[in-house]
Design a protein around this motif. Sequence first.
Motif, short mmCIF file in Angstrom:
data_model
loop_
_atom_site.label_atom_id
_atom_site.label_comp_id
_atom_site.label_asym_id
_atom_site.label_seq_id
_atom_site.Cartn_x
_atom_site.Cartn_y
_atom_site.Cartn_z
N THR A 27 0.81 -1.23 0.00
CA THR A 27 0.00 0.00 0.00
C THR A 27 0.84 1.27 0.00
O THR A 27 0.45 2.25 -0.65
CB THR A 27 -0.97 0.03 1.20
N LEU A 28 1.96 1.30 0.69
CA LEU A 28 2.75 2.54 0.76
C LEU A 28 3.34 2.95 -0.58
O LEU A 28 3.19 4.10 -1.00
CB LEU A 28 3.83 2.43 1.83
N PRO A 29 4.02 2.04 -1.32
CA PRO A 29 4.51 2.46 -2.64
C PRO A 29 3.39 2.79 -3.61
O PRO A 29 3.49 3.73 -4.39
CB PRO A 29 5.31 1.26 -3.13
N THR A 30 2.29 2.02 -3.53
CA THR A 30 1.16 2.28 -4.42
C THR A 30 0.57 3.65 -4.14
O THR A 30 0.26 4.41 -5.07
CB THR A 30 0.09 1.19 -4.25
N ARG A 31 0.42 3.97 -2.87
CA ARG A 31 -0.13 5.29 -2.51
C ARG A 31 0.79 6.40 -2.99
O ARG A 31 0.32 7.40 -3.55
CB ARG A 31 -0.32 5.38 -0.99
N PHE A 32 2.08 6.26 -2.79
CA PHE A 32 3.01 7.31 -3.21
C PHE A 32 2.99 7.48 -4.72
O PHE A 32 2.95 8.60 -5.23
CB PHE A 32 4.43 6.99 -2.72
N ILE A 33 3.02 6.38 -5.47
CA ILE A 33 3.05 6.46 -6.94
C ILE A 33 1.77 7.08 -7.48
O ILE A 33 1.80 7.93 -8.36
CB ILE A 33 3.31 5.06 -7.54
N LEU A 34 0.61 6.67 -6.94
CA LEU A 34 -0.65 7.23 -7.42
C LEU A 34 -0.81 8.70 -7.04
O LEU A 34 -1.35 9.49 -7.82
CB LEU A 34 -1.82 6.40 -6.90
N THR A 35 -0.34 9.07 -5.86
CA THR A 35 -0.40 10.48 -5.47
C THR A 35 0.50 11.32 -6.38
O THR A 35 0.11 12.41 -6.82
CB THR A 35 0.01 10.66 -4.00
N ALA A 36 1.68 10.83 -6.67
CA ALA A 36 2.59 11.55 -7.57
C ALA A 36 2.01 11.63 -8.98
O ALA A 36 2.10 12.69 -9.64
CB ALA A 36 3.95 10.87 -7.59
N ALA A 37 1.39 10.56 -9.46
CA ALA A 37 0.77 10.59 -10.79
C ALA A 37 -0.38 11.58 -10.84
O ALA A 37 -0.53 12.32 -11.83
CB ALA A 37 0.28 9.19 -11.16
N HIS A 38 -1.18 11.65 -9.80
CA HIS A 38 -2.28 12.60 -9.74
C HIS A 38 -1.75 14.03 -9.71
O HIS A 38 -2.29 14.93 -10.36
CB HIS A 38 -3.14 12.31 -8.51
#
Length: 102
Positions: free
Chosen positions: A8-19
Motif C-alpha cells: 500500500t505505501l509504494p502504491t499510494r506514493f506512486i498514485l499520489t505523484a501521478a495525480h
Amino acid sequence: MGRVEDITLPTRFILTAAHLIATLTIVYDSDMTVYRATGTSTGVSDDKMQLEALAWTSIACFIVEFLGMFSGVSLFVHSANVTYIFLHFFGTVYVALFCFLH
C-alpha cells in the motif's frame, strides 16, 4: 506473503505523484485546456483564471497530503491508505480524461 505496508505505501506514493503530475499538466497547459474545454477563444480569461485557481488549490491540498504522508500521520493507517489509493487512482483518470478528451 509480505506485509500490507509493502504494497500500500509504494502504491499510494506512486498514485499520489501521478495525480499531482496530471494536475500540473492542467496548470502548465491551461491555455490549451481552456480552449479545448470551451471550444472558443473568446472570454477565455475568466475560464482560465477559474481553472488555474482550482488547480492551484488542488496543488495546495497535495502539499498538505504529502506533509501528512511523510510525517507519518496517515502512513500506517490501512483504511486511510486504501482510501487514498482509490481516490488518487480515480482522480488521475478523471484529470487525464479532462485534459485529453475535451
